[in-house]
Design a protein around this motif. Structure first.
Motif, PDB file in Angstrom:
ATOM      1  N   LYS A  31      45.205  43.627  53.805  1.00 57.98           N
ATOM      2  CA  LYS A  31      44.624  44.670  52.831  1.00 57.98           C
ATOM      3  C   LYS A  31      43.698  45.400  53.632  1.00 57.98           C
ATOM      4  CE  LYS A  31      44.386  41.221  49.811  1.00 57.98           C
ATOM      5  NZ  LYS A  31      43.934  40.578  48.442  1.00 57.98           N
ATOM      6  N   LYS A  37      39.960  46.969  53.147  1.00 57.62           N
ATOM      7  CA  LYS A  37      38.911  47.036  52.004  1.00 57.62           C
ATOM      8  C   LYS A  37      38.333  48.782  52.310  1.00 57.62           C
ATOM      9  CE  LYS A  37      35.335  44.033  50.475  1.00 57.62           C
ATOM     10  NZ  LYS A  37      34.628  43.042  50.896  1.00 57.62           N
ATOM     11  N   TYR A  94      41.442  47.844  47.405  1.00 58.56           N
ATOM     12  CA  TYR A  94      42.137  47.290  48.417  1.00 58.56           C
ATOM     13  C   TYR A  94      43.371  48.552  48.614  1.00 58.56           C
ATOM     14  CZ  TYR A  94      40.064  42.877  48.860  1.00 58.56           C
ATOM     15  OH  TYR A  94      39.058  41.934  49.079  1.00 58.56           O
TER      16      TYR A  94
END
Length: 149
Positions: free
Chosen positions: A35, A37, A77
């Motif tokens: 993921k 951020k 995300y």
């Protein structure tokens, strides 16, 4: 069926199962992208009275007002561009009531691919997450001044 045939078919079945298990164990596992951020969440908002839809950027931990709603993303995300996008964000939405009180109406995860899954339930406004990004044309909120400077 003779006993020898029954034993032979069981052995063949066991060997096929063993071969399938071995192929499954040796098969490369699917790669899952980490993921990413993002500092900016992108929302769309619908005013049900006027029918007007608005897109707006909100920095993480910043609160932006859309009509009588205050939208605060806590995290947003995305995935690497080589992967299918799975945009998700943890969002808080408050309503400013007619008597000027603030009431939390939504806290939870929103998914851009499924805007109706965790929708903001409000009679006048709808808000949903559409994207996450690394930068915005909207100026970043000012840093908190230290010691009143």
């Amino acid at each position: 069926m003779t006993r020898a045939m029954a034993i032979g078919s069981r052995t063949a079945g066991s060997m096929a199962f063993a071969a399938l298990a071995l192929m499954t164990a040796l098969a490369p596992a699917p790669a899952f992208a980490e993921k990413i951020k993002n500092p900016v969440a992108v929302f769309s908002g619908l005013d049900k009275i006027t029918g007007r839809t608005t897109s707006f950027d909100v920095y993480i931990d910043e609160t932006v007002q859309f009509g009588a709603l205050q939208v605060t993303p806590k995290v947003c995300y995305s995935r690497d561009e080589s992967e299918p996008q799975k945009i998700s964000g943890f969002i808080e939405v408050d309503e400013i009531t007619l008597d000027r009180k603030i009431r939390r109406i939504f806290t939870g995860w929103m998914f851009a691919a499924s805007p109706g899954l965790n929708a903001v339930d409000h009679p006048i406004y709808d808000v949903w997450l559409t994207d996450c990004k690394q930068s915005s044309d909207v100026p970043a909120p000012e840093e908190t001044k230290v010691n009143g400077q």
